[in-house]
Design a protein around this motif. Sequence first.
Motif, mmCIF file in Angstrom:
data_model
loop_
_atom_site.group_PDB
_atom_site.id
_atom_site.type_symbol
_atom_site.label_atom_id
_atom_site.label_comp_id
_atom_site.label_asym_id
_atom_site.label_seq_id
_atom_site.Cartn_x
_atom_site.Cartn_y
_atom_site.Cartn_z
ATOM 1 N N LYS A 68 0.823 -1.212 0.000
ATOM 2 C CA LYS A 68 0.000 0.000 0.000
ATOM 3 C C LYS A 68 0.859 1.264 0.000
ATOM 4 C CE LYS A 68 -2.403 1.021 3.715
ATOM 5 N NZ LYS A 68 -3.296 0.613 4.813
ATOM 6 N N ASP A 118 2.919 1.759 -3.311
ATOM 7 C CA ASP A 118 2.202 1.650 -4.565
ATOM 8 C C ASP A 118 2.624 0.429 -5.383
ATOM 9 O OD1 ASP A 118 0.289 2.379 -6.331
ATOM 10 O OD2 ASP A 118 1.563 3.789 -7.439
ATOM 11 N N TYR A 119 2.628 -0.703 -4.709
ATOM 12 C CA TYR A 119 2.821 -1.984 -5.404
ATOM 13 C C TYR A 119 4.089 -1.991 -6.265
ATOM 14 C CZ TYR A 119 0.622 -6.396 -6.876
ATOM 15 O OH TYR A 119 0.300 -7.727 -7.068
#
Lengths: 319, 1001
Positions: free
Chosen positions: B339, B342-343
Motif C-alpha cells: 500500500k 504503490d505496489y
Amino acid sequence: MRSSAGVSMDYDPPGNRSLIIDIKGNSLDDGPGIRTVIFLKGCPLDCLWCHNPESKSLKAELSWEKEKCIACGTCANNCSEKAISAENRYFIDRERCNLCFDCARSCPSQALTVLGQEMSTDEILAKLLRYKPFYSTSGGGVTLSGGEPTLHMEFTSKLLQHLRSERVHTLLETCGWFDYTRFKALVLPHVNLVYFDIKLLDAAMHQRYCGVDNDRILNNFMRLHEVSSSGAFRVLARVPLIPGITDTDLNIRGIASFLHERGAREVALLENNAIWFDKCKALGFENRFTTDDPITGLYDPERKRAIESVFMDMGIKVL
Amino acid sequence: MGSTNVVVKTMKSMIPANSVLRLFLSYVARKVNSSRELRGQLHGTQGWLNCSIQFLTDDGGVSQTIHFRDGVVSVEAGDTAKADLKVIFATREDLIEYLTASPDESYKMILRGRIRTEGKLTYLGNFDYMTSLFMARVFQKAVDDQIKDHQKESFKLAQGADTTGRQEKHRRAAGRIGCRAVDPGVKYLNDPYLPEYSLDDFPRLRQFRQDYFDTMPEISAEYGKLMTDFFLEHGYEHKISGDAWDPNERLASSFYHVMEKRKPCIRENDLIAGSYTEHPISGAVSHPYSVGPYIEGELKTISLRESNPFGISEDAIETFRKHVMPFWKDRNLLELWRKEYDYPLGIRIHDRFFAIFFWKTVSNMELSPGYDKLLNKGLAGIRQDIETELLKGGNDLEKVNTLEAMKTAIDAVNVYGGHLREEAERLADREYDLARRQELEGIEEILRKVPVNPPETLHEALQSLFLVHLALGLETMDDGPSLGRLDQLLQPYFEADISSLGSDVEKQEYIKKAIELIGCFFLRICSHQIVTPEIGNYQNSGSPPNTTIVVGGTDQEGKDAVNDMSYLILKVVELLGTNDPNMHVRYKLNCNSRDFLKRAADVNYLTGSTPAIHCDDAMFQALSSHKGWAFADIRGWTPTGCVEPSIPGKHAASTSSLEVNLVAPLEMAMNNGRHPLMRWDVGPRTGSVENGEFETFEDFWEALRTQTEFLFEQSVIGNNQLGEIYQRYYPGPLLSTLLEGCIESGRGHTRGGAKYNSTGVSLIGMADVVDSLMAIKKLVFDEKKLTFQHLKKAIDANYEGYEDVRAMVRSRVPKFGSGDEEVLAIAKRYTSMANDYYRSQKNYRGGQYATGWWTMANHAAYGRVTGASPSGRLDGEPFTPGLTPHPEASKNLLDNLLDVAQLDPKTLDNNIAFNVRITPSSQDSHEETVDRMTDYIQTFFEQGGMQIQFNVVSSDTLKDAMAHPEYYPDLMVRISGYCGYFTQLQRDLQLEILRRCEYGL
C-alpha cells in the motif's frame, strides 16, 4: 628371469614417467591418518583373486562401464577398426581393438576410459602435495600401491625421495617379488612403512595361485624384517584371506609360525571382498568364480576371529 | 485453495474452463448463501468480512469474480474493477488441473508460475477459509491420498535398505569418550566431555524431551487477540483521539497491554518460569502482522497437513477468523509495503516466489541483543540509564519519544515478571509435594529479584535471560533473536555458585544441577514454533525459530575463551539433541585447544548434525573488512539465525533480510531478460543466445552480471522500503535498550541507533551458477565442442533428446569442489562480483549489505522454480545447499574442503553453510571417527575455511526413515544453516538430503 605373468625381472623403465591407474585421495584404509594412494600399473604376480585386475598389465587398457554408457554411438563412429558393437556382451572386440583410444576421447559420458595414464613425477607430486595439509593434521601421508610399485623401481624411488624431502610420510605396498639389492639401494632409504603381502607359504601352491614361486618373496621379507630393527622404517606383513585358498588352517598356521620365527610381532589380515567382479567385465573378461563360491560373498566374521586367535596365540598382534 | 477439488472432477473434461469455474464459484456462493451458519462466518467483531477475488487465465476466455459482500456471496462474469485480488492461471488447462490437484500438486503449480496473484495476497485467506468449511472432508481425503502415495514411494525406495539406523543413536551414545581438561578456562570439570552422564541421570529432562517430541505445537490466539483488542480501543493508524502516534509509543503501549494481560504460565515441574503461549510445552504465537494472516485459509486444515502440522482449538480458530485476521488483513507487513509504496516491482517479484524472497515480510529479528548488559545491570539499571539520558534534556522529540517508549517496554516485562511471581506463589500454596513446593518457592524468590535486578546465581541468570528473550520475541517477532555467547554470559554465575561449595561431592552434585538447569532453559527455548502456511514448508520446512547459541572462540583481548560452561552447554546439546536452540561452536586456530574442537566434532557425531562449527580466523577477516568496526567487538561475534555473524549488543544486523535465487538471473541472461517459467520479461535486454549475440565468454559474463545486478538492485530497493515500514510500525523499543548506541542517540535499532548497522543477504545456488558458467566457457567458447545455440536448445528441452550434451557436461566439465583451478577462479570471481555490488549499497539505517552463502531450504524451493541449467541440472532439481559443491564434483572430500576454503572470506561476510554428509565405517571406534572428523575440520580451517558441519547419517538410514518414520522421531539433519527432524521435512527436501554426496569415513 621372467615371472609367469610375463613380466621380465629386468623390466625397469626410466624413472621420470610411469603409467598410473588412479590417484585416490582421502583414503582412510591404506595406512595411518588421511592418505593419498597412488596405483601404479603392472604386476609380476598373477593372483587368481586379484582385487585390482586393471593393475596387472603394464600397458594401458580400455575400460567400458555399462552404467555410464548412454548408447549414443559416438564411439562406434569413431572406431577405425570397427571393434565396437552394442551387441557384443563386452561392447569391445578386444581382438580387433588396436588401443588407439579414439573412442575414449570421443565418449561424451566417459563410459569408455583409458586405464593407465602416463604421468610424470612432477605431475603426480603436484596432485599428492595438494593434500599435504591433511597429512600433517592427521598423521597421514602417501601410499604407493598397484600393481606393484617396485616394478618401477627408479620411478618409485624418485617419487618417494621427493615426498620425503617434503616431509610426507611414505608407505609402500608390495607383493614382495623384487630385486632386494636394488630395492635396498633405491627404495628403502625413502620409505617409512612397508606393507608386505604374504599370501601362501607353500611354494607349489603359490606358484599355482599367484603365478610365481614364493622363494624370493619370503627371502625378501626375512631380510627386510631384519633390517627394520634399525628403526629407520617399519615393515608389516599382510595376509589376504581368500576362502579356501589362503585361509586354510595349514596356510594360516604356516604363516603364523614363519612370522613368529622371524620375530614379527604384528600382522594385518585383509578380508576378501568381491567388488572386483565388475572390474573384470569392464576390461572384457569374466571372473573365474561362480556365484556359489565363498569367494564371491562377504567374509565370514567367525572364520576371521578363529584366524586372529591363531596369530594371537603365537604372540602376534592382529592390527 | 488446494482443497477445492472433486466437486468438479466428474464434469471437468468436457466443459470449457470458464463454465467449470463459474459452476464451482456458484456452488460456493449457493452453499454459503443458503446456510445461516456459513453466513455467520462472514461476520466478524469489526463488521462484515468482505472481499472480491477475480479468477482469470493468461490465455483469455476465463474471467469470473466472486464477491463476499455484507454476508452475501455472488459471482460476476467478465472484468471487474473491484477485485481485491486477481488469481491468474497461465492456461485454461492449469485452471482445471488446479481445481482437482492434491495439496502438493497445487503448491508446485504456484511455485512453477502456473498460477500467480496480483493484488492483496492476504485476501485469498477469506475465500480459502470459507471453502474449507464445507470441504474439510475432501481436503482430508486429498491429504490422506497424498500421504499414501508418498508412503508407497518410500517403501519402494527403502527396499533392501539397512535398518541398523534405528539403533544408531543408542550405539553412538554408548561409546561416549572422555578427555582430560587442558583448557585454561576450565576450572571445575575434571573431564570436560562429561561422559559419565546420560539422559537417564536427568529424569526431568528425559520427560520434558519426550513431551517435546510427542506434542504437536498448538497455535495460540492470545497474542493476536490482545494486540487487536488494544488497537481497537486505542486506534492504530492514529490514536482514537485523532492525534498521531509516535511509532515507538504505539508499539510500547500495545506491548505493555499484551504483557499485562497475557496468562502467566509455569510449566508443571519446570525450573524456569514463563512461556511463549498458554501452551507451555509447545505453542505458536502467530504474530498477526507477520506470517499470521497467511494461515487464515488453512485454519481448519492446518492440523491435518502432511508435514509440520499444528494443533488449533475451535475457539482459537474463531478468534483468529473473526477478530484478529480482519484487523490485520491490511495492516500486515506485506500489505503495508504494497500500500505505502504503490505496489512496487520488488513486491511483484516477491509474490511470485521465483527470484527474491523478502524475509523482512516475516521478521527483522536476526540479531543478538546485549544480554550481558541485562545481566550486569538488570532492567532497573537499564531503566535508570534511560532516565539519566532523558534528564539531559534537549528538544529532540524523537529522542524523548523513543526513550519514553523504552521505559514503557521495560515496565511491560516487569509487569509480566510480577504476574509470573504471583503464579509461582499460587502454585506453591496448593502444592502437596514438598520437593516441588520448595522448587516453586525458589522460583518465586528468583522472580522477586530478576529480571529487575542483576542475578547472582546461575538459576537467576537463566530465569532473567529467558524472560527477556521471551519478551523480545513478543515485542516484534520471535523468529531469529540470538542468545549469543551463552558460555561467556553464564560462566561467572556458575563460578560464583560452585566456588562457595566445600566438598567434591557437593561440587559434583552442583555440576549435575547446572546441566539440569541449562536443559530446562533449552526446553523453554524450544517450546515455541513459527506457524507457517503450508507452502512455506517448501522454503524452510522443519525450521524452528532458531535461537542461536555459540560457545568457544576468543575473548575481547584475543585470549582463549573456552570455559566450564562451554562444555556444560555442549553436554546439554548432546543429551537433548533438539534443533532449537541452534547450536554453534567458534574455534580459533592456535588458541582454542584441539580437545575442544574434538568435543565439537564428538557432539556433531553423537547428535548427527549439530553443532555448526566456525573458524574465528576467517570470520575475523570477513568482518574486519567492514569499515569502522572495532576489532575487539569483532572478537565478540556470534552466529545469528542460521549461521550469520552479528556483534552482540552492538549490532542491528537483520542478517536474513533477503533470499536471492542466483540461477534466476542466469536464466534471464540466457533468455534476453525473460524468465522462462514465469513467462515474464522482467530483466533488461542483454542479448540473445539464439541470434549469436555472445561472441566471447566475457560477453556472456557481462549479460549475467547485468541481470544479476538488476535483481540485486530490486532486492535493495525493496528491503529499504520494508525497513522504512518497520521504522513506522515495528521499531522495537525494548530490543533497542539492549543495543549499544540506541539509548545515547535516542534512536531505536530500526532508525540506525545501534553502534553497527548492516543487512544480511542469503545468496542461493552459487555452485549451480559457477558450474554452469564453467560448462559454457569450456564447451562453447574454449573448446568449441558445442555452439551456444545448441547448448541452449538442449537446456530448453530439459536435455530430452540431448542426452549426449548432458553427458558431456557432466563428465567433461570440472565442477566447483573438484580442485580444478579454472572453475575455482570463476567461483572467486563470481563471489566477488556479488559481494562488490552489495557492499556498495547502503541500507535504510546507513549500514552496508553483507553477502551470505547459506540457503535455509530455498535451494530446494528455488530449484523447483528453475528450468534446466547449463551445469547439467534438470528442470526442477534442487540446487546444492549453501555453497556446498555438487555431489558429483569429486569423489574426494578433500577437494571439496580445499576449494571451499579458498574463497575470500571478505566475500563471505554474512557467512556460509558448508554441509558434508559422512558415514563412518563400522570398523572404526568412536574415538577414531571423531579424530578423523576433527582432522577434516582443523585442516579446512587452517586452509582458510569459515564454517562446516557434518550430517553423520547413511543413505540407508534416510531411506528407512522415510519408509518407517515411527522409528526415527528425533533423527535430526542439518538442512543448510538450520537443523530439522528428517521425518517431518517436506518431501522434496528429504529427497534433496538423500541425494547429497555420502563420503565414507
